[in-house]
Design an enzyme around this catalytic site. Structure first.
Site, PDB file in Angstrom:
ATOM      1  CB  CYS A 298      -0.918   0.191   1.168  1.00  0.00           C
ATOM      2  SG  CYS A 298      -0.049   0.009   2.762  1.00  0.00           S
TER       3      CYS A 298
ATOM      4  CB  CYS B 262       4.323   0.079   2.206  1.00  0.00           C
ATOM      5  SG  CYS B 262       2.949  -1.208   2.754  1.00  0.00           S
TER       6      CYS B 262
ATOM      7  CG  ASP C 138      -2.969   2.265 -44.939  1.00  0.00           C
ATOM      8  OD1 ASP C 138      -3.870   2.771 -45.834  1.00  0.00           O
ATOM      9  OD2 ASP C 138      -2.170   3.158 -44.525  1.00  0.00           O
TER      10      ASP C 138
ATOM     11  CG  ASP D  79      -0.217   4.456 -39.576  1.00  0.00           C
ATOM     12  OD1 ASP D  79      -1.424   3.933 -38.833  1.00  0.00           O
ATOM     13  OD2 ASP D  79      -0.181   5.527 -40.038  1.00  0.00           O
TER      14      ASP D  79
ATOM     15  CG  ASP E 192      -4.047   2.558 -41.073  1.00  0.00           C
ATOM     16  OD1 ASP E 192      -4.669   3.472 -41.578  1.00  0.00           O
ATOM     17  OD2 ASP E 192      -2.720   2.332 -41.520  1.00  0.00           O
TER      18      ASP E 192
END
Lengths: 112, 699
Positions: free
Chosen positions: B12, B15, B410, B594, B598
């Site tokens: 946590c 700590c 593409d 890419d 895309d």
């Protein structure tokens, strides 16, 4: 003899396949003992909150060295006797099974 | 001295605060900050007064651990110890086995055989008991349970005959040989399994441990995790580039093959990006760190590969179901075998035969082979891909990649360099000047090409008023009180047609409906594009092209590359539709793009293949990322996916067939327990071995 064998088969079925894993309280911090399987083998955690799972392996079986939760793409190596801390946050509710390196020992995370 | 240490055991944020407080109080510590998110402590301390050990001691009582560099190597060492442990067990077990077999033929004293068997059973085979006991407490069972029970029965039976003088022959050679062979199998398997993950270990080993940093006018060596963004780092010939960054001064060639799979060293000078983990070969450079720690390309690659190796292959589903029942069912079959022989077997020795058959059933069953079938192949396959600069996101994508029968590319930035240049200008510098003025400030690749051409010709741009973008058509604006329009040709003149059929994109400058000039722009096709397309077609995979260009330009480029089908005039938002159209035709489609623009189309495809941009490799939409940006990696990736999946399938087939065929054979008593153990030892080994064969695939 046959009765004895049938009885033994029935016992094996009950002992290994008839058990129901008890899921404990919903927790965000759980310690899992790794020896001859996992205890607890069912862990209920709150969805959307960060939880800490501490795994400690005390069993030399090599397959237990690997700990995998495939749906979360988590694979950890559990060195003997060392605490391995896993921090995770699961946003989607559901069951996330885990298993050892050879898929023989199983357990489950349930995000609720 | 300032150092960063990983801290184990934090759970946590408080700590972190606790550790920080304790560290700051430790004598010799000047400053300490602990980060909960990264689980690291950054400590400035006086090495004369304190060290790692002392700081570790200080925080230990709180339940935390300071992880030093030596401890990180401990994991590997432990693994080696494990392999060695099995080796020694085999040596002891093997010697006992040979003596026992020889002894049982030559009539050796049963007492001696009992002593030897006891050493084997509870010494060499102790691990089997230990695991069995732990498993039974959880009401679980695994392979060790079967071995422990099987050998115990043989050992117990023989011991009872020896000790109590019961009528019959002892079977010490059976229990000791089973144990020796199983241990041999475990040893070889542990060794082989280590080899499956070599690729990722190699990646992890790429990063150097230290770097030479220039801060102010001083140069000093620091640990790699102490480098911060903005640090200037000097890399001399023969040294590794420690983190990702941009060259500030100097020039060199860098061997990037280990990270990107690019085999030819690349030339780097000021302004160029360098990748951490790569090898500087010729000159000295100073570069500025841009990405450190888990942000570096290498760290991202390792993370992706690790995640892929942990993922679940859909093909694995059946195994997941079976594995839950396997061992208990085998135990039941074994009991039934014994009972069956006892009741229905030949009268004289049916009990003994039943026992041997029951043991053989326990020993021959091999759940490990099933469990190892998929993960070992996955680890080898994804590791091998990573070595070639191909990152496969997870097992699911690998499984779909196996079925791909159509690849759609593409065009811009994928098949072409994505850096269009002006090739023809009709109308002279005046046209170029006006066009460039209209496009000033635009980031569109075609606009960039026009601006670059104008800059090269040293033209002075005009001021534009009332600028307006005409969605998908071009732009217009007023220059010197005259309205100009720059965009798609409104009329298809012969000149325009000719340029377009050469694969060029044509824009026309006009005023009041009158054409003033024409500019043709072309994007260079990548060198490897044609070969990649050809290789795919050779693999019987259809290829198509996706572009925003008009049909004539698209057709020209498609022809140039040997592509038969193309989708022209596709607006960026409609790329996804083209993918869906192909899927509607029943094709399993891989889309190559890419990764940024895309993304929707990549997600829609069965497998999205993206080219990494810069040092960013984690692409959400892509199932496969090409770190090396090499188009030839696409046929390679698909081939590798097919090989990996084929290996998984063979593994699963053998693992299933092995158990399905040999368990009944053992139950019928045809197989002796010793042969059963030999078969069992080879079964998981053959699965791992078969996965390792993937490394031999010709790529």
């Amino acid at each position: 003899m046959l009765t004895g064998a049938l009885g033994l088969i029935g016992f094996i079925y009950w002992f290994f396949l008839g058990k129901r894993d008890e899921a404990g309280e919903i927790t965000t911090n759980v310690k899992v003992k790794v020896a001859g399987g996992y205890s607890p083998a069912l862990v209920r955690i709150p969805a959307g909150k960060e939880v800490t799972i501490t795994l400690t392996r005390t069993d030399p079986t090599d397959c237990l060295e690997e700990f995998t939760i495939p749906d979360l793409k988590i694979k950890k190596s559990l060195p003997m006797g060392e605490e391995v801390v896993l921090k995770l946050k699961i946003s989607k509710r559901g069951e996330y099974p885990w298993h050892c390196g050879m898929n023989m020992y199983h357990g489950k995370l349930i995000a609720v | 001295m300032t150092k960063t240490f990983p801290i184990a055991g934090m759970h946590c944020a408080s700590c972190a605060v606790n550790i920080q407080r304790v560290l700051r109080k430790t004598p010799g510590v000047v400053a300490a900050t602990v980060n909960y998110a990264t689980e690291k402590a950054n400590v400035e301390y006086d090495p004369a007064q304190t060290d790692e050990m002392k700081m570790g001691e200080a925080i230990k009582p709180l339940g935390y651990e300071l992880v030093t560099e030596q401890q990180m190597d401990v994991v590997t060492e432990k693994k080696n110890n494990e392999v060695n442990r099995w080796k020694w067990k085999f040596i002891v077990g093997g010697v006992i086995s040979v003596i026992s077999i020889w002894g049982s033929f030559t009539g050796m004293n049963w007492g001696i055989l009992l002593v030897l068997a006891t050493i084997s059973q509870f010494g060499v085979g102790w691990d089997f008991y230990k695991t069995t006991w732990a498993s039974l407490q959880n009401r679980m069972a695994n392979m060790d349970t079967l071995i422990a029970i099987g050998t115990s029965v043989a050992y117990g039976y023989s011991a009872a005959i020896t000790l109590f003088g019961i009528k019959g022959e002892p079977y010490f050679d059976t229990s000791v040989t089973i144990i020796a062979l199983i241990v041999l199998g475990k040893w070889l398997e542990a060794r082989a399994r280590g080899k499956t993950s070599e690729a990722i270990k190699r990646l992890m080993g790429l990063q150097p441990k230290t770097a030479k940093v220039i801060r102010g006018d001083r140069e000093f060596e620091i640990r790699i995790d102490e480098i911060v963004v903005g640090d200037k780092i000097r890399v001399r010939p023969g040294e590794k580039v420690p983190v990702d960054g941009v060259v500030e001064s100097g020039e060199t060639s860098i061997d990037e093959s280990m990270v990107t799979g690019e085999s030819i060293p690349v030339y780097r000078h000021d302004g160029d990006a360098v990748i951490g983990g790569t090898l500087n070969t010729s000159g000295t450079i100073i570069f500025v760190a841009k990405k450190v720690g888990s942000e570096t390309m290498l760290a991202q690659i390792i993370k992706l590969v690790e995640e892929a190796q942990a993922s679940r292959a859909p093909i694995q589903k059946l195994v997941d179901v079976i594995s839950g029942y396997f061992v208990p069912v085998v135990l039941m079959i074994s009991v039934a075998t014994f009972a069956g022989w006892y009741v229905f077997g030949p009268s004289t020795s049916s009990g003994l035969l039943g026992m041997l058959a029951g043991i053989a059933v326990l020993i021959i069953a091999c759940p490990c082979a099933l469990g190892l079938a998929t993960p070992t192949a996955l680890v080898v396959g994804t590791g091998l891909a990573a070595q070639h600069g191909i990152l496969i996101k997870d097992a699911q994508n690998l499984e779909v990649a196996y079925k791909i029968n159509h690849v759609i590319f593409d065009k811009t930035g994928t098949l072409t360099e994505g850096k269009p240049v002006v090739t023809d200008i009709k109308g002279g510098d005046e046209v170029l000047k006006l066009a460039a003025s209209l496009e000033a400030g635009s980031e569109h690749p075609l606009a960039r090409a026009i601006l670059d051409a104008a800059e090269k010709a040293a033209l002075k741009l005009e001021r534009v008023e009332k600028f307006e973008g005409l969605a998908g058509e071009g732009v217009k604006g007023i220059i010197n009180k005259k309205e100009y329009r720059l965009g798609k040709p409104l009329a298809e003149t012969d000149e325009v047609k000719k340029m377009e059929s050469e694969g060029k994109t044509v824009v026309v400058l006009g005023t009041k409906g009158k054409v003033l000039g024409v500019i043709a722009i072309a994007d260079t096709v990548r060198e490897t594009a044609k070969e990649a397309v050809a290789q795919l077609q050779k693999q019987k995979i259809e290829v198509s092209l996706l572009t925003g260009d008009n049909p004539r330009t698209a057709a020209a480029i498609a022809k140039q590359l040997g592509i038969k089908r193309y989708f022209a005039q596709v607006k960026p938002a409609d790329k996804e539709k083209a993918v869906r159209q192909l899927q509607g035709e029943g094709k399993i489609v891989a889309m190559v793009g890419d990764g940024v623009n895309d993304a929707p189309a990549l997600s829609a495809a069965d497998v999205g293949i993206a080219m990494a941009t810069g040092t960013d490799v984690a692409m959400e939409a892509a199932g496969i990322t090409l770190v090396n940006r090499d188009l030839k990696s696409i046929p390679l990736a698909l081939k590798l996916s097919r090989s990996t999946l084929r290996t998984i399938k063979t593994n699963l087939f053998w693992a299933f067939a092995y158990n399905v065929v040999l368990i009944p054979v053992a139950a019928l008593g045809i197989l002796s327990p010793i042969l059963a153990s030999a078969a069992m030892a080879t079964s998981s080994l053959s699965v791992v071995g078969n996965s390792l064969l993937l490394k031999k695939v010709k790529l």
